[in-house]
Write a protein that holds these residues in place. Structure first.
Motif, PDB file in Angstrom:
ATOM      1  N   ILE A   1       2.563  14.359  -0.850  1.00  0.00           N
ATOM      2  CA  ILE A   1       3.431  13.493  -0.060  1.00  0.00           C
ATOM      3  C   ILE A   1       2.615  12.926   1.085  1.00  0.00           C
ATOM      4  O   ILE A   1       1.962  13.672   1.823  1.00  0.00           O
ATOM      5  CB  ILE A   1       4.654  14.282   0.440  1.00  0.00           C
ATOM      6  CG1 ILE A   1       5.490  14.716  -0.763  1.00  0.00           C
ATOM      7  CG2 ILE A   1       5.469  13.454   1.425  1.00  0.00           C
ATOM      8  CD1 ILE A   1       6.504  15.768  -0.478  1.00  0.00           C
ATOM      9  N   ASN A   2       2.621  11.616   1.195  1.00  0.00           N
ATOM     10  CA  ASN A   2       1.893  10.943   2.263  1.00  0.00           C
ATOM     11  C   ASN A   2       2.825  10.796   3.466  1.00  0.00           C
ATOM     12  O   ASN A   2       3.879  10.171   3.357  1.00  0.00           O
ATOM     13  CB  ASN A   2       1.413   9.571   1.781  1.00  0.00           C
ATOM     14  CG  ASN A   2       0.483   8.928   2.773  1.00  0.00           C
ATOM     15  OD1 ASN A   2      -0.367   9.579   3.349  1.00  0.00           O
ATOM     16  ND2 ASN A   2       0.640   7.632   2.975  1.00  0.00           N
TER      17      ASN A   2
ATOM     18  N   PRO B   1       9.539  11.401  -1.647  1.00  0.00           N
ATOM     19  CA  PRO B   1       8.905  10.867  -2.860  1.00  0.00           C
ATOM     20  C   PRO B   1       7.395  11.111  -2.890  1.00  0.00           C
ATOM     21  O   PRO B   1       6.724  11.028  -1.874  1.00  0.00           O
ATOM     22  CB  PRO B   1       9.207   9.369  -2.780  1.00  0.00           C
ATOM     23  CG  PRO B   1       9.354   9.092  -1.322  1.00  0.00           C
ATOM     24  CD  PRO B   1       9.951  10.340  -0.727  1.00  0.00           C
TER      25      PRO B   1
ATOM     26  N   GLY C   1       3.571  10.085  -3.813  1.00  0.00           N
ATOM     27  CA  GLY C   1       2.805   8.854  -3.934  1.00  0.00           C
ATOM     28  C   GLY C   1       3.293   7.699  -3.077  1.00  0.00           C
ATOM     29  O   GLY C   1       2.793   6.595  -3.187  1.00  0.00           O
ATOM     30  N   LYS C   2       4.291   7.931  -2.235  1.00  0.00           N
ATOM     31  CA  LYS C   2       4.775   6.895  -1.330  1.00  0.00           C
ATOM     32  C   LYS C   2       4.656   7.422   0.094  1.00  0.00           C
ATOM     33  O   LYS C   2       4.586   8.616   0.317  1.00  0.00           O
ATOM     34  CB  LYS C   2       6.237   6.550  -1.634  1.00  0.00           C
ATOM     35  CG  LYS C   2       6.407   5.885  -2.979  1.00  0.00           C
ATOM     36  CD  LYS C   2       7.812   5.392  -3.161  1.00  0.00           C
ATOM     37  CE  LYS C   2       7.911   4.656  -4.491  1.00  0.00           C
ATOM     38  NZ  LYS C   2       9.276   4.263  -4.795  1.00  0.00           N
ATOM     39  N   THR C   3       4.673   6.515   1.048  1.00  0.00           N
ATOM     40  CA  THR C   3       4.529   6.915   2.445  1.00  0.00           C
ATOM     41  C   THR C   3       5.891   7.173   3.076  1.00  0.00           C
ATOM     42  O   THR C   3       6.783   6.338   2.986  1.00  0.00           O
ATOM     43  CB  THR C   3       3.793   5.821   3.236  1.00  0.00           C
ATOM     44  OG1 THR C   3       2.505   5.627   2.634  1.00  0.00           O
ATOM     45  CG2 THR C   3       3.608   6.219   4.693  1.00  0.00           C
ATOM     46  N   THR C   4       6.033   8.340   3.681  1.00  0.00           N
ATOM     47  CA  THR C   4       7.240   8.697   4.423  1.00  0.00           C
ATOM     48  C   THR C   4       6.870   8.737   5.901  1.00  0.00           C
ATOM     49  O   THR C   4       5.852   9.315   6.277  1.00  0.00           O
ATOM     50  CB  THR C   4       7.771  10.075   3.975  1.00  0.00           C
ATOM     51  OG1 THR C   4       8.109  10.002   2.589  1.00  0.00           O
ATOM     52  CG2 THR C   4       8.990  10.479   4.786  1.00  0.00           C
TER      53      THR C   4
ATOM     54  N   PHE D   1      -0.453  11.980  -6.876  1.00  0.00           N
ATOM     55  CA  PHE D   1       0.942  11.800  -7.253  1.00  0.00           C
ATOM     56  C   PHE D   1       1.772  13.059  -7.085  1.00  0.00           C
ATOM     57  O   PHE D   1       2.973  13.033  -7.270  1.00  0.00           O
ATOM     58  CB  PHE D   1       1.055  11.248  -8.678  1.00  0.00           C
ATOM     59  CG  PHE D   1       0.696   9.793  -8.749  1.00  0.00           C
ATOM     60  CD1 PHE D   1       1.490   8.844  -8.129  1.00  0.00           C
ATOM     61  CD2 PHE D   1      -0.445   9.369  -9.386  1.00  0.00           C
ATOM     62  CE1 PHE D   1       1.169   7.498  -8.165  1.00  0.00           C
ATOM     63  CE2 PHE D   1      -0.781   8.028  -9.436  1.00  0.00           C
ATOM     64  CZ  PHE D   1       0.030   7.095  -8.815  1.00  0.00           C
TER      65      PHE D   1
ATOM     66  N   ARG E   1       3.241   9.419   7.318  1.00  0.00           N
ATOM     67  CA  ARG E   1       2.737   8.629   8.438  1.00  0.00           C
ATOM     68  C   ARG E   1       3.433   9.177   9.673  1.00  0.00           C
ATOM     69  O   ARG E   1       4.650   9.052   9.822  1.00  0.00           O
ATOM     70  CB  ARG E   1       3.052   7.145   8.263  1.00  0.00           C
ATOM     71  CG  ARG E   1       2.553   6.315   9.475  1.00  0.00           C
ATOM     72  CD  ARG E   1       2.819   4.845   9.291  1.00  0.00           C
ATOM     73  NE  ARG E   1       2.059   4.362   8.141  1.00  0.00           N
ATOM     74  CZ  ARG E   1       2.512   3.435   7.288  1.00  0.00           C
ATOM     75  NH1 ARG E   1       3.697   2.899   7.431  1.00  0.00           N
ATOM     76  NH2 ARG E   1       1.754   3.038   6.289  1.00  0.00           N
TER      77      ARG E   1
ATOM     78  N   GLU F   1      -1.980   8.830   9.063  1.00  0.00           N
ATOM     79  CA  GLU F   1      -1.423   9.306   7.799  1.00  0.00           C
ATOM     80  C   GLU F   1      -2.131  10.569   7.338  1.00  0.00           C
ATOM     81  O   GLU F   1      -3.339  10.713   7.509  1.00  0.00           O
ATOM     82  CB  GLU F   1      -1.504   8.208   6.739  1.00  0.00           C
ATOM     83  CG  GLU F   1      -0.604   7.044   7.088  1.00  0.00           C
ATOM     84  CD  GLU F   1      -0.467   6.012   5.986  1.00  0.00           C
ATOM     85  OE1 GLU F   1      -0.894   6.281   4.839  1.00  0.00           O
ATOM     86  OE2 GLU F   1       0.085   4.937   6.281  1.00  0.00           O
TER      87      GLU F   1
END
Length: 117
Positions: free
Chosen positions: A10-11, A79, A81-84, A7, A13, A23
């Motif tokens: 930053i993930n 953000p 914990g979300k995929t950018t 958390f 892709r 990713e």
């Protein structure tokens, strides 16, 4: 502890021009140059055909703009914990952010568009 790390990372892709994606997890303190070096050092096996000769020519594109090497993910307010999604391209130089040609196009309302196949 692992959940905490997830958390606070930053993930990303990353998408190549060929359409291949992979990713990666990064810290908000990582810069575009850090990301390029990490991806180069950990080049995915299924990206072998797109292998580049140096991390210095890898460029990230986010929301249609090239990221300069010193820009951190935290500065982009991405953000946790979300995929950018970002595009990863091989390019020697970056366009100047305020080039005369860009200003002229903005004044005249002209735009240049191209499709990369």
């Amino acid at each position: 502890y692992c959940i905490y790390l997830f958390f606070h990372q930053i993930n990303l892709r990353l998408i190549l021009v060929s359409g291949k994606t992979k990713e990666f997890l990064f810290s908000p303190n990582d810069s575009a140059a850090d990301i390029a070096k990490h991806v180069y050092d950990n080049w995915p096996m299924d990206w072998e055909e797109e292998q580049v000769s140096s991390p210095n020519i890898l460029r990230l594109i986010y929301q249609g703009r090239f990221l300069h090497g010193n820009v951190t993910l935290g500065a982009l307010k991405l953000p946790f914990g979300k995929t950018t999604v970002m595009h990863l391209v091989a390019r020697e130089t970056l366009p100047e952010p305020n080039s005369q040609g860009q200003r002229n196009r903005e004044k005249t309302g002209e735009s240049n568009c191209c499709v990369i196949l």
